[in-house]
Design an enzyme around this catalytic site. Sequence first.
Site, PDB file in Angstrom:
ATOM      1  N   SER A 240     -13.375 -73.261 -56.962  1.00 37.01           N
ATOM      2  CA  SER A 240     -12.845 -74.258 -56.033  1.00 37.01           C
ATOM      3  C   SER A 240     -11.560 -74.818 -56.624  1.00 37.01           C
ATOM      4  O   SER A 240     -11.150 -74.440 -57.725  1.00 37.01           O
ATOM      5  CB  SER A 240     -13.853 -75.386 -55.841  1.00 37.01           C
ATOM      6  OG  SER A 240     -13.873 -76.189 -57.009  1.00 37.01           O
ATOM      7  N   LYS A 241     -10.971 -75.720 -55.861  1.00 37.60           N
ATOM      8  CA  LYS A 241      -9.706 -76.358 -56.277  1.00 37.60           C
ATOM      9  C   LYS A 241      -9.786 -76.936 -57.693  1.00 37.60           C
ATOM     10  O   LYS A 241      -8.788 -77.004 -58.399  1.00 37.60           O
ATOM     11  CB  LYS A 241      -9.365 -77.504 -55.313  1.00 37.60           C
ATOM     12  CG  LYS A 241      -8.769 -77.012 -54.005  1.00 37.60           C
ATOM     13  CD  LYS A 241      -7.397 -77.656 -53.760  1.00 37.60           C
ATOM     14  CE  LYS A 241      -6.590 -76.903 -52.734  1.00 37.60           C
ATOM     15  NZ  LYS A 241      -7.061 -77.121 -51.367  1.00 37.60           N
TER      16      LYS A 241
END
Length: 470
Positions: A240-241
């Site tokens: 994820s980010k």
Amino acid sequence: MNTKQVVTRFPPSPTGTLHIGGARTALFNWLFARHYHGKFVLRIEDTDKLRSTRDNTDSIIESLRWLGLDWDEGPYFQSQRMEIYNEMIEELLSSGNAYYCHCKPEELERKKAEAKKRGLKPKYDGRCRELGLGKAPGAVVRLKSPLSGTTTFKDLVKGVISIDNEELDDLILQRSDGSFTYNFAVVVDDSKMGINYVIRGDDHVNNTPRQILIYKALGEPIPLYAHLPMILGPDKTPLSKRHGATSVMAYKEMGFLPHALLNSLARLGWSHGDQEKFTTQELIDLFSLDHVGKSAGIFNMEKLLDLNAKYIREVDDSNLADLLIPFLNNLGCSGLNRKKVKEAVKTLKARAKTLLEMAQGALFYFKEITYEKQADEKFLRPEVLEILEDLLSDLERTTGFAQEELEKTFSTFLERHQIKLGKVAQPLRVALTGKTVSPGIFEIMEVMGQEMVIKRLSNAISHTKSKKGP
Ligand code: GLU
């Protein structure tokens, strides 16, 4: 192995840009098709009108092009295929494999809640299944799924997967507003486009039995499936980010070479022994689903950076200059001389991990410099003025500015002053680059050329003099 030509597809939804996970899926489909001299189809699944945008579509296509993943057919757009879906709905209705359902959403919600309360699986109860209802406002079209038996398929990665049909709802194919559900549109398209291998992320594995039932209802051959393992960050949580950029275009902007990223993507769930570095042709030759593992792929930025650095070193100087120029432009350098960029590249390519880093490291060649505060305080001191002034006059007088000639000029100079290069190299480096770290001093002087070196050294001398006060 099918004896028919292999046909794979990549069907992104343009509700966002292309991310690492999607790019890995595209790559595996592309590699599989290329390995078997098959076809790779691109299809844009843009039926979600609210969330799909033209910009996202353009960006996905740009990302695929940047990675070098070319397609043989498409891009098809689902939004342009409504007629086909309608036809197939008609076909399913008339063959008795689908039916209109008039149940109101509120009614279904209520039943769902009730089932939940009783600890049962919320499932459509088949109320309209045998009623032979016609089209009406608010009606949906449902698949008449088998009520018993099992749906089984042999996933090429996960092995045999089986589910009792009882578990599967009479799923909606067409909504009351006339739009089509993902499961339906995807099956119609995959079968119309002759897709015989569906390679996708394992977040879709639960859709597969449902899709198989639609194939059966349509009387179409069922493709083979390969569900790819998840991608995790180095801390073993889903990528994820938090782990850094996830969009492919961000990697372009950060100065990664497309092949370095491609190479890293290939290793997310697939391997060939311990080999880390592959040419595209090697990937095509070696790729097979047999070597896609069940365990998650780990996306590791550090490894990608190292790989990128290795690939940067392999690019020839001319091409590297062309790749670097847009980065330099973005950093505010204009009117660049390509030949000079190429010379600069030579001095920087051994160290840079990304093109952006290389461009940042090259700025002193092309832009006015400012002295880093600490470098200025430590090295541009009045005590070195005499030496710098003498060096300036030697450098003004010399006619050769090639590395070897500079080395000679310097050795005479150092001998005269009875000092070591270390004494003058750092003040000179700060004078020329503003920083304490740069490629070799003679290398950079050669690239800068006599005029620029003299100008910068003179500026540094004046600047240092000004520190002395009146
Ligand atoms: N449009 C779907 C997605 O982006 C495609 C899934 C599939 O491969 O069937 O997730």
